[in-house]
Motif scaffolding. Structure first.
Motif, mmCIF file in Angstrom:
data_model
loop_
_atom_site.group_PDB
_atom_site.id
_atom_site.type_symbol
_atom_site.label_atom_id
_atom_site.label_comp_id
_atom_site.label_asym_id
_atom_site.label_seq_id
_atom_site.Cartn_x
_atom_site.Cartn_y
_atom_site.Cartn_z
ATOM 1 N N TYR A 149 0.826 -1.202 0.000
ATOM 2 C CA TYR A 149 0.000 0.000 0.000
ATOM 3 C C TYR A 149 0.864 1.257 0.000
ATOM 4 O O TYR A 149 0.548 2.239 -0.659
ATOM 5 C CB TYR A 149 -0.934 0.019 1.209
ATOM 6 N N ILE A 150 1.975 1.226 0.741
ATOM 7 C CA ILE A 150 2.877 2.364 0.759
ATOM 8 C C ILE A 150 3.435 2.622 -0.636
ATOM 9 O O ILE A 150 3.504 3.758 -1.097
ATOM 10 C CB ILE A 150 4.004 2.138 1.788
ATOM 11 N N ALA A 151 3.792 1.557 -1.347
ATOM 12 C CA ALA A 151 4.311 1.696 -2.705
ATOM 13 C C ALA A 151 3.246 2.263 -3.644
ATOM 14 O O ALA A 151 3.558 3.080 -4.520
ATOM 15 C CB ALA A 151 4.809 0.351 -3.217
ATOM 16 N N GLN A 152 1.994 1.841 -3.470
ATOM 17 C CA GLN A 152 0.913 2.365 -4.316
ATOM 18 C C GLN A 152 0.763 3.873 -4.136
ATOM 19 O O GLN A 152 0.624 4.617 -5.104
ATOM 20 C CB GLN A 152 -0.419 1.692 -3.975
ATOM 21 N N VAL A 195 9.921 4.633 -6.552
ATOM 22 C CA VAL A 195 9.587 3.343 -5.951
ATOM 23 C C VAL A 195 10.587 2.322 -6.467
ATOM 24 O O VAL A 195 10.896 2.303 -7.664
ATOM 25 C CB VAL A 195 8.146 2.910 -6.328
ATOM 26 N N GLY A 196 11.072 1.462 -5.576
ATOM 27 C CA GLY A 196 12.037 0.445 -5.975
ATOM 28 C C GLY A 196 11.440 -0.568 -6.929
ATOM 29 O O GLY A 196 10.222 -0.686 -7.090
ATOM 30 N N GLU A 197 12.300 -1.334 -7.574
ATOM 31 C CA GLU A 197 11.872 -2.335 -8.547
ATOM 32 C C GLU A 197 11.290 -3.541 -7.816
ATOM 33 O O GLU A 197 11.802 -3.964 -6.789
ATOM 34 C CB GLU A 197 13.086 -2.761 -9.373
ATOM 35 N N ASN A 198 10.229 -4.101 -8.350
ATOM 36 C CA ASN A 198 9.563 -5.247 -7.736
ATOM 37 C C ASN A 198 10.148 -6.532 -8.300
ATOM 38 O O ASN A 198 10.089 -6.776 -9.501
ATOM 39 C CB ASN A 198 8.061 -5.183 -8.003
#
Length: 49
Positions: A13-16, A25-28
């Motif tokens: 949720y923080i990444a969203q 945002v870092g790579e998933n």
């Protein structure tokens, strides 16, 4: 987040929210296997926190 607001907020949720605000945002690395995988959306209470 739990100490400040009393809400448990997952890193997903923080990444969203970061992505929505235009922050980096870092790579998933744990990508879904199918293209149309369902991703839960952050609740309004957690967005405000």
């Amino acid at each position: 987040m739990l100490e400040q607001t009393g809400l448990k907020v997952s890193s997903r949720y923080i990444a969203q929210i970061k992505k929505k605000c235009g922050l980096d945002v870092g790579e998933n690395f744990n990508l879904p296997k199918s293209k149309n995988a369902r991703q839960p959306q952050c609740t309004p209470e957690k967005k405000e926190a």
